[in-house]
Design a protein around this motif. Structure first.
Motif, PDB file in Angstrom:
ATOM      1  N   TRP A  56       0.867  -0.411  -0.271  1.00  0.00           N
ATOM      2  CA  TRP A  56       0.178   0.151  -0.365  1.00  0.00           C
ATOM      3  C   TRP A  56       1.065   1.079  -0.270  1.00  0.00           C
ATOM      4  CZ3 TRP A  56      -5.667   0.260  -0.567  1.00  0.00           C
ATOM      5  CH2 TRP A  56      -5.846  -0.654   0.257  1.00  0.00           C
ATOM      6  N   ASN A  97       0.756   5.996  -0.222  1.00  0.00           N
ATOM      7  CA  ASN A  97       0.583   6.889   0.809  1.00  0.00           C
ATOM      8  C   ASN A  97       1.144   8.128   0.079  1.00  0.00           C
ATOM      9  OD1 ASN A  97      -1.376   8.913   1.665  1.00  0.00           O
ATOM     10  ND2 ASN A  97      -1.778   8.123   3.970  1.00  0.00           N
ATOM     11  N   SER A 154      -2.086  11.613   0.347  1.00  0.00           N
ATOM     12  CA  SER A 154      -3.275  11.468  -0.795  1.00  0.00           C
ATOM     13  C   SER A 154      -4.537   9.770   0.212  1.00  0.00           C
ATOM     14  CB  SER A 154      -2.316  10.640  -2.203  1.00  0.00           C
ATOM     15  OG  SER A 154      -1.675   9.433  -1.445  1.00  0.00           O
ATOM     16  N   TRP A 161      -3.522   5.998   1.362  1.00  0.00           N
ATOM     17  CA  TRP A 161      -3.462   4.343   0.944  1.00  0.00           C
ATOM     18  C   TRP A 161      -4.544   3.958  -0.066  1.00  0.00           C
ATOM     19  CZ3 TRP A 161       0.750   3.054   3.329  1.00  0.00           C
ATOM     20  CH2 TRP A 161       0.924   3.854   4.270  1.00  0.00           C
ATOM     21  N   HIS A 162      -3.488   3.379  -1.082  1.00  0.00           N
ATOM     22  CA  HIS A 162      -3.855   3.593  -1.864  1.00  0.00           C
ATOM     23  C   HIS A 162      -3.244   1.772  -2.892  1.00  0.00           C
ATOM     24  CE1 HIS A 162      -1.017   4.917  -4.818  1.00  0.00           C
ATOM     25  NE2 HIS A 162      -1.305   6.875  -3.692  1.00  0.00           N
ATOM     26  N   ARG A 163      -3.426   1.276  -3.088  1.00  0.00           N
ATOM     27  CA  ARG A 163      -2.142   0.247  -4.692  1.00  0.00           C
ATOM     28  C   ARG A 163      -2.058   0.427  -5.396  1.00  0.00           C
ATOM     29  NH1 ARG A 163      -6.153  -5.244  -3.148  1.00  0.00           N
ATOM     30  NH2 ARG A 163      -4.643  -5.897  -5.036  1.00  0.00           N
TER      31      ARG A 163
END
Length: 143
Positions: A126, A128, A139, A141-143
């Motif tokens: 993950w 950020n 931003s 958390w994103h994958r």
């Protein structure tokens, strides 16, 4: 100019919970309480940041362009937490960045633009991202 990652793992004793208090030259105040996680004060090569982080993951320190530093670690709740120094020598409060991690938090970037990466509790990486200005936000958390 590429930022060099400066990471030091917090020192912890197996089977003990460290209560975030270090004294003198690395002596730790510890007590056995049966908890599974080993907690430690966030300590890097430059200072003792205090707090309780999961000792097996340690803390990651990032040098900011104005001479301040920011540190990242996994808290007792599994979330990613941060704290930073100020130019007047004081420290901010610990602030949660949310998410759930089960690895060291890695911080890379240039200047104010920082990318955090951590393995989440789902086993995936993950990320950020922080904006590239002094007042830049995260931003999420994103994958």
């Amino acid at each position: 100019m590429k930022h060099t990652l400066a990471r030091k793992t917090a020192t912890a004793l197996a089977g003990l919970t460290l209560f975030g208090v270090l004294t003198g030259a690395g002596a730790a105040v510890a007590a056995t309480n049966g908890a599974d996680a080993v907690l430690a004060s966030c300590v890097t090569g430059t200072r003792n940041w205090g707090g309780n982080v999961q000792g097996q993951y340690g803390c990651t320190e990032y040098d900011l362009p104005n001479g301040e530093q920011q540190v990242f670690g996994i808290g007792t709740d599994g979330a990613i937490w941060t704290r930073w120094s100020r130019t007047n020598g004081t420290l901010s409060s610990w602030t949660s960045l949310g998410g759930q991690g089960r690895s060291t938090v890695y911080a890379e970037g240039t200047g104010w633009a920082i990318t955090l990466s951590v393995i989440g509790t789902d086993g995936n990486w993950w990320y950020n991202n922080r904006g590239g200005t002094a007042s830049g936000g995260w931003s999420g958390w994103h994958r």
